[in-house]
Scaffold this active site. Structure first.
Site, PDB file in Angstrom:
ATOM      1  N   GLY A  85      -8.468   6.061   8.588  1.00  0.00           N
ATOM      2  CA  GLY A  85      -7.369   6.457   7.702  1.00  0.00           C
ATOM      3  C   GLY A  85      -6.859   7.840   8.059  1.00  0.00           C
ATOM      4  N   SER A  86      -7.778   8.709   8.477  1.00  0.00           N
ATOM      5  CA  SER A  86      -7.362  10.058   8.881  1.00  0.00           C
ATOM      6  C   SER A  86      -6.494   9.985  10.131  1.00  0.00           C
ATOM      7  CB  SER A  86      -8.589  10.932   9.152  1.00  0.00           C
ATOM      8  OG  SER A  86      -9.397  10.975   8.003  1.00  0.00           O
ATOM      9  N   ASP A 193      -6.117   4.671  -0.432  1.00  0.00           N
ATOM     10  CA  ASP A 193      -6.915   4.288  -1.594  1.00  0.00           C
ATOM     11  C   ASP A 193      -6.175   3.303  -2.483  1.00  0.00           C
ATOM     12  OD1 ASP A 193      -8.761   6.047  -0.658  1.00  0.00           O
ATOM     13  OD2 ASP A 193      -8.238   7.670  -2.020  1.00  0.00           O
ATOM     14  N   SER A 218      -6.833   3.048   5.081  1.00  0.00           N
ATOM     15  CA  SER A 218      -8.169   3.304   5.630  1.00  0.00           C
ATOM     16  C   SER A 218      -9.041   2.082   5.392  1.00  0.00           C
ATOM     17  CB  SER A 218      -8.816   4.501   4.919  1.00  0.00           C
ATOM     18  OG  SER A 218     -10.213   4.525   5.183  1.00  0.00           O
ATOM     19  N   HIS A 223     -13.640   1.564   0.996  1.00  0.00           N
ATOM     20  CA  HIS A 223     -12.236   1.294   0.655  1.00  0.00           C
ATOM     21  C   HIS A 223     -12.009  -0.166   0.245  1.00  0.00           C
ATOM     22  CE1 HIS A 223     -10.331   5.201   1.644  1.00  0.00           C
ATOM     23  NE2 HIS A 223     -11.538   5.367   2.106  1.00  0.00           N
ATOM     24  N   ASN A 291      -5.125   9.107  21.635  1.00  0.00           N
ATOM     25  CA  ASN A 291      -5.549   7.705  21.670  1.00  0.00           C
ATOM     26  C   ASN A 291      -6.223   7.448  20.337  1.00  0.00           C
ATOM     27  OD1 ASN A 291      -6.631   5.223  21.925  1.00  0.00           O
ATOM     28  ND2 ASN A 291      -7.846   5.649  23.748  1.00  0.00           N
TER      29      ASN A 291
HETATM   30  C1  PLP Z   1      -6.485   9.316   0.161  1.00  0.00           C
HETATM   31  C2  PLP Z   1      -7.246   9.255   1.454  1.00  0.00           C
HETATM   32  N1  PLP Z   1      -6.587   9.472   2.597  1.00  0.00           N
HETATM   33  C3  PLP Z   1      -7.220   9.420   3.783  1.00  0.00           C
HETATM   34  C4  PLP Z   1      -8.566   9.137   3.873  1.00  0.00           C
HETATM   35  C5  PLP Z   1      -9.238   9.117   5.212  1.00  0.00           C
HETATM   36  O1  PLP Z   1      -9.689   7.844   5.604  1.00  0.00           O
HETATM   37  P1  PLP Z   1     -10.843   7.705   6.691  1.00  0.00           P
HETATM   38  O2  PLP Z   1     -12.139   8.020   6.026  1.00  0.00           O
HETATM   39  O3  PLP Z   1     -10.761   6.270   7.138  1.00  0.00           O
HETATM   40  O4  PLP Z   1     -10.539   8.658   7.786  1.00  0.00           O
HETATM   41  C6  PLP Z   1      -9.295   8.914   2.708  1.00  0.00           C
HETATM   42  C7  PLP Z   1     -10.740   8.640   2.808  1.00  0.00           C
HETATM   43  O5  PLP Z   1     -11.426   8.228   1.965  1.00  0.00           O
HETATM   44  C8  PLP Z   1      -8.616   8.972   1.456  1.00  0.00           C
HETATM   45  O6  PLP Z   1      -9.271   8.780   0.311  1.00  0.00           O
END
Ligand code: PLP
Length: 443
Positions: A85-86, A193, A218, A223, A291
């Site tokens: 998600g990041s 979320d 994510s 999730h 990437n």
């Molecule tokens: C609102 C939100 N954005 C982004 C992320 C990031 O996701 P990831 O952990 O897959 O990098 C999270 C992670 O829990 C999140 O709660």
């Protein structure tokens, strides 16, 4: 034995293994109740092993299937799978820095309106690129951006609004979208979320993540659905899709998928930048990219999860409603969450703010001691974290509108518990009972 027969036999054994050794433990009152958990069976495990037997490893047929199925579910034109998600947030933000967007390109020194009560990686890409985050407050008990502060946050450098739908509760998409349209701003919905949440806009019910310019997901285990690590970026805009794919795939100009060459037939007959005529298009870079791709094994799990997904969403909603009605008697001491107007949330969790007289830390310690896993609303107030120490000291790199009073209150008084689809009525009722007892200990 043919390859097909061998594969069938292996997958039969894997299914048997999963049914025998996984998901065996039945819940009994007193067992620990996590805030989230993976919900899967032999279908996910067989899909994973099937992709392992293919041994394609990088994005391939399962990735194509997943991207197509998620786009279809959401009703969007384009979906790109990424490795978290990041990464999805980074990919979405960086796509908007493309020179292909001309005067709407986000440039260093521009501003992004967002909130501090959330997850850090909604904001990180802007900071890393040299864009100033402008933090506005959130409302309680929706925990989403306070739309009354949007105009005050605006400056002649504002280019984008990027915020998440907190714990599944959609923010006021009508107001935020109208604001963005009025001022020619991009809107990125961090939908990490909130997958499956809906919002009615202009008389039409749409999934969150599909109303702004770009949405992100994510698939980290807690999730709404999982593939271990994973994420997705989606849009209806073909130009943004092109930018997303380019930034995801090393910044390249070519759109041929992994392992395929010269699909457009122009690999060696064009001129780009100041490169010599006919330079291999596969190695032409139109962006400074990354990437961010995921593997086909992650996608294979995602394909199986997506088939179950509509049921997951229904279960989340039911669990939320049951918990809310069980806790109604505590309204005098706890603020219970409320859905944003015109929305149907696919709740990620159940966020509670303690009222005066109830100490959040005591509540959380009591719940944890009795086996109820709790979580804070991520960063609480992101600006108070050590990663902001330098910027705070040097008074640069970010702006704040007002005093962020609710953000600070959330940091001090709020916590959340789970409503994930693997929770039974019995678990919800037991958890409610423990929360009631924890409040009674303090009053
Ligand atoms: C609102 C939100 N954005 C982004 C992320 C990031 O996701 P990831 O952990 O897959 O990098 C999270 C992670 O829990 C999140 O709660």
């Amino acid at each position: 034995m043919t390859e097909q027969e061998a594969r069938k036999e292996i997958l039969g054994i894997v299914a048997e293994y999963c049914m025998t050794y996984h998901n065996q433990k039945e819940y009994k009152t007193g067992d620990r109740i996590p805030y989230a958990s993976r919900v899967y069976d032999q279908e996910e495990m067989c899909s994973l092993v099937d992709s392992a037997l293919e041994f394609w490893l990088t994005s391939g047929k399962y990735t194509d299937e997943f991207e197509g199925s998620l786009a279809e579910y959401l009703g969007v034109g384009y979906c790109s799978m990424v490795n978290s998600g990041s990464s999805a947030n980074l990919n979405a933000f960086m796509a908007l820095t493309s020179p292909l967007l001309e005067e709407r390109q986000i440039r260093p020194g521009d501003e992004m309106i967002t909130v501090a009560a959330g997850f850090p990686t909604t904001v990180t890409p802007a900071i890393q690129y040299g864009v100033t985050p402008v933090f506005i407050d959130v409302t309680i008990p929706q925990y989403n951006l306070d739309i009354t502060q949007l105009e005050e946050a605006l400056s002649d450098r504002t280019k984008v609004v990027m915020a998440s739908h907190t714990l599944g509760n959609p923010f006021d998409l009508y107001a935020v979208k109208s604001f963005c349209e009025k001022h020619n701003l991009w809107l990125i919905e961090d939908n990490c979320d909130a997958l499956g949440s809906k919002y009615v806009i202009d008389g039409e019910e749409k999934f969150t993540g599909t109303i702004g310019d770009i949405g992100t997901s994510s698939f980290y285990p807690p999730h709404h659905m999982t593939m271990g690590e994973g994420g997705a970026v989606y849009t209806n805009n073909p130009l943004l899709h092109k930018c997303i794919r380019s930034f995801r795939d090393w910044g390249r100009d070519c759109t041929c998928p992994s392992g395929k060459d010269n699909l457009c037939g122009h690999r060696f007959d064009r001129q780009y930048g100041e490169l010599p005529m006919g330079y291999d298009h596969k190695y032409v870079y139109s962006h400074f990219g990354y990437n961010l791709k995921a593997t086909d094994m992650q996608a294979a799990i995602g394909c199986a999860q997506l088939k179950k997904f509509p049921e997951f969403v229904k279960k989340r909603m039911r669990n939320f409603e049951r918990l809310k009605s069980n806790l109604a008697e505590l309204k005098e001491w706890l603020i219970l969450p409320e859905a944003c107007a015109n929305s149907v949330p696919s709740w990620f969790g159940f966020l509670i703010t303690c009222r005066e007289g109830i100490d959040r830390n005591k509540m959380v310690s009591c719940l944890e001691a009795k086996g109820i896993q709790t979580r804070m609303l991520f960063a609480g107030n992101l600006i108070k974290h050590p990663c902001f120490d330098q910027m705070r000291k040097e008074k640069r790199g970010y702006r704040v509108v007002g005093k962020l009073e609710n953000t600070d209150r959330i940091m001090k008084d709020a916590f959340w518990v789970g409503v994930y689809p693997g929770m039974t009525d019995e678990m919800i009722d037991d958890m409610s009972q423990v929360i009631v007892e924890a409040v009674k200990e303090q009053i």
